[in-house]
Design a protein around this motif. Structure first.
Motif, PDB file in Angstrom:
ATOM      1  N   ARG A  33     -16.125   1.532  42.036  1.00 24.70           N
ATOM      2  CA  ARG A  33     -16.942   2.412  41.187  1.00 24.70           C
ATOM      3  C   ARG A  33     -16.017   3.190  40.259  1.00 24.70           C
ATOM      4  O   ARG A  33     -14.901   3.540  40.633  1.00 24.70           O
ATOM      5  CB  ARG A  33     -17.715   3.454  42.008  1.00 24.70           C
TER       6      ARG A  33
ATOM      7  N   ALA B 239     -17.810  11.222  47.313  1.00 29.72           N
ATOM      8  CA  ALA B 239     -17.447   9.813  47.507  1.00 29.72           C
ATOM      9  C   ALA B 239     -16.381   9.677  48.584  1.00 29.72           C
ATOM     10  O   ALA B 239     -16.478   8.806  49.458  1.00 29.72           O
ATOM     11  CB  ALA B 239     -16.953   9.209  46.179  1.00 29.72           C
TER      12      ALA B 239
ATOM     13  N   ASN C 282     -17.706  12.079  34.409  1.00 31.20           N
ATOM     14  CA  ASN C 282     -18.491  13.291  34.188  1.00 31.20           C
ATOM     15  C   ASN C 282     -17.697  14.204  33.267  1.00 31.20           C
ATOM     16  O   ASN C 282     -16.518  13.971  33.016  1.00 31.20           O
ATOM     17  CB  ASN C 282     -18.769  14.010  35.515  1.00 31.20           C
TER      18      ASN C 282
ATOM     19  N   GLY D 167     -23.434   3.375  44.709  1.00 35.64           N
ATOM     20  CA  GLY D 167     -23.404   4.761  45.178  1.00 35.64           C
ATOM     21  C   GLY D 167     -24.037   4.944  46.540  1.00 35.64           C
ATOM     22  O   GLY D 167     -23.801   5.941  47.209  1.00 35.64           O
TER      23      GLY D 167
ATOM     24  N   ILE E   6     -16.311   6.707  38.545  1.00 38.72           N
ATOM     25  CA  ILE E   6     -17.110   7.931  38.484  1.00 38.72           C
ATOM     26  C   ILE E   6     -16.663   8.717  37.258  1.00 38.72           C
ATOM     27  O   ILE E   6     -15.469   8.959  37.070  1.00 38.72           O
ATOM     28  CB  ILE E   6     -16.936   8.759  39.769  1.00 38.72           C
TER      29      ILE E   6
ATOM     30  N   ARG F 217     -18.450  15.333  42.854  1.00 38.15           N
ATOM     31  CA  ARG F 217     -18.814  13.916  42.949  1.00 38.15           C
ATOM     32  C   ARG F 217     -17.708  13.104  43.599  1.00 38.15           C
ATOM     33  O   ARG F 217     -17.976  12.219  44.434  1.00 38.15           O
ATOM     34  CB  ARG F 217     -19.153  13.359  41.566  1.00 38.15           C
TER      35      ARG F 217
END
Length: 68
Positions: free
Chosen positions: A5, A22, A9, A66, A7, A18
């Motif tokens: 993933r 994880a 932001n 997620g 991530i 976040r």
């Protein structure tokens, strides 16, 4: 399967939360974080790749990463 993933932001505490979430769910940091300026929004953006070994899961493009 090893899940991956990225991530992203804005550079706020929400990004850190976040990533922390994880990590608490068994994901592992993959590489260094990246930062870049979003000229449209006028803010710094962050990105961090994470991976997770999920031996009992087979890959499918419908997989919700997620939720692993």
């Amino acid at each position: 399967m090893i899940a991956y993933r990225l991530i992203t932001n804005d550079d706020t505490s929400e990004f850190c939360h976040r990533i922390t979430e994880a990590l608490s769910k068994g994901w592992t940091l993959y590489g260094s974080p990246s930062y870049g300026f979003d000229a449209t929004k006028g803010v710094m953006r962050c990105a961090q790749a994470v991976t997770k070994d999920v031996p009992d899961q087979e890959y499918s493009s419908d997989l919700k990463l997620g939720a692993l």
